[in-house]
Design a protein around this motif. Structure first.
Motif, short mmCIF file in Angstrom:
data_model
loop_
_atom_site.label_atom_id
_atom_site.label_comp_id
_atom_site.label_asym_id
_atom_site.label_seq_id
_atom_site.Cartn_x
_atom_site.Cartn_y
_atom_site.Cartn_z
N VAL A 1 7.21 0.92 6.42
CA VAL A 1 8.15 0.39 5.42
C VAL A 1 8.58 -1.02 5.81
CG1 VAL A 1 10.47 0.68 4.46
CG2 VAL A 1 8.93 2.64 4.61
N ALA A 2 8.85 -1.24 7.10
CA ALA A 2 9.23 -2.58 7.57
C ALA A 2 8.10 -3.59 7.32
CB ALA A 2 9.58 -2.54 9.05
N GLY A 3 6.86 -3.10 7.31
CA GLY A 3 5.71 -3.97 7.05
C GLY A 3 5.42 -4.16 5.57
N ILE B 1 5.97 10.69 13.32
CA ILE B 1 5.80 10.42 11.89
C ILE B 1 6.96 9.60 11.35
CG2 ILE B 1 5.81 11.54 9.62
CD1 ILE B 1 4.02 13.70 10.83
N GLU B 2 8.18 9.93 11.76
CA GLU B 2 9.35 9.19 11.30
C GLU B 2 9.29 7.73 11.76
OE1 GLU B 2 14.08 9.94 10.73
OE2 GLU B 2 13.14 10.76 12.52
N ALA B 3 8.90 7.52 13.02
CA ALA B 3 8.78 6.15 13.55
C ALA B 3 7.67 5.39 12.84
CB ALA B 3 8.53 6.19 15.05
N LEU B 4 6.55 6.06 12.59
CA LEU B 4 5.43 5.44 11.88
C LEU B 4 5.87 5.01 10.47
CD1 LEU B 4 2.19 7.40 12.62
CD2 LEU B 4 2.26 5.03 11.94
N ALA B 5 6.56 5.90 9.77
CA ALA B 5 7.03 5.58 8.41
C ALA B 5 7.97 4.39 8.43
CB ALA B 5 7.72 6.79 7.80
N ARG B 6 8.87 4.36 9.40
CA ARG B 6 9.83 3.25 9.51
C ARG B 6 9.10 1.92 9.70
NH1 ARG B 6 13.19 5.92 12.49
NH2 ARG B 6 12.13 5.47 14.45
N GLU B 7 8.09 1.90 10.56
CA GLU B 7 7.32 0.67 10.80
C GLU B 7 6.50 0.27 9.58
OE1 GLU B 7 7.50 -1.46 13.43
OE2 GLU B 7 9.18 -0.18 14.00
N MET C 1 0.84 -1.16 0.00
CA MET C 1 0.00 0.00 0.00
C MET C 1 0.90 1.25 0.00
SD MET C 1 -2.80 1.19 2.86
CE MET C 1 -3.87 -0.18 2.52
N ARG C 2 0.50 2.27 -0.73
CA ARG C 2 1.22 3.54 -0.75
C ARG C 2 0.58 4.49 0.25
NH1 ARG C 2 1.57 5.16 -6.92
NH2 ARG C 2 2.38 7.00 -5.93
N ILE C 3 1.40 5.04 1.15
CA ILE C 3 0.89 5.86 2.25
C ILE C 3 1.68 7.16 2.31
CG2 ILE C 3 0.55 5.99 4.75
CD1 ILE C 3 0.55 2.85 4.64
N ALA C 4 0.97 8.28 2.44
CA ALA C 4 1.61 9.59 2.62
C ALA C 4 1.34 10.05 4.05
CB ALA C 4 1.05 10.60 1.63
#
Length: 85
Positions: A29-31, A21-27, A1-4
């Motif tokens: 991407v890991a998913g 936001i940075e932590a959310l993005a990292r998780e 899924m593409r997420i902004a």
């Protein structure tokens, strides 16, 4: 899924929202998702110092998935002083 993930706060003035936001993005991407961070990015100049009450931006390395949105936009002083009923 593409997420902004969109932040109204400048990335160069980090705080709780930008860290979250940075932590959310990292998780994400890991998913296995494609996550992009969209946020203002203020240069170290007189206008930025004025907008941020004299504070200077931090020199941070940008996440690979960061998309800069230009500088922070402020309302004119007259708009801030209006009383809304």
């Amino acid at each position: 899924m593409r997420i902004a993930l969109l932040s109204p706060y400048s990335w160069t003035y980090p705080g709780g929202v930008t860290r979250h936001i940075e932590a959310l993005a990292r998780e994400l991407v890991a998913g296995g998702h494609e996550a992009r961070i969209l946020s203002p990015f203020d240069p170290d100049d007189v206008l930025s110092a004025r907008l941020h009450r004299g504070a200077h931006p931090q020199q941070l390395s940008l996440p690979e998935n960061f998309v800069g949105l230009g500088r922070t936009v402020a309302s004119p002083p007259t708009a801030l002083s209006r009383t809304w009923l």
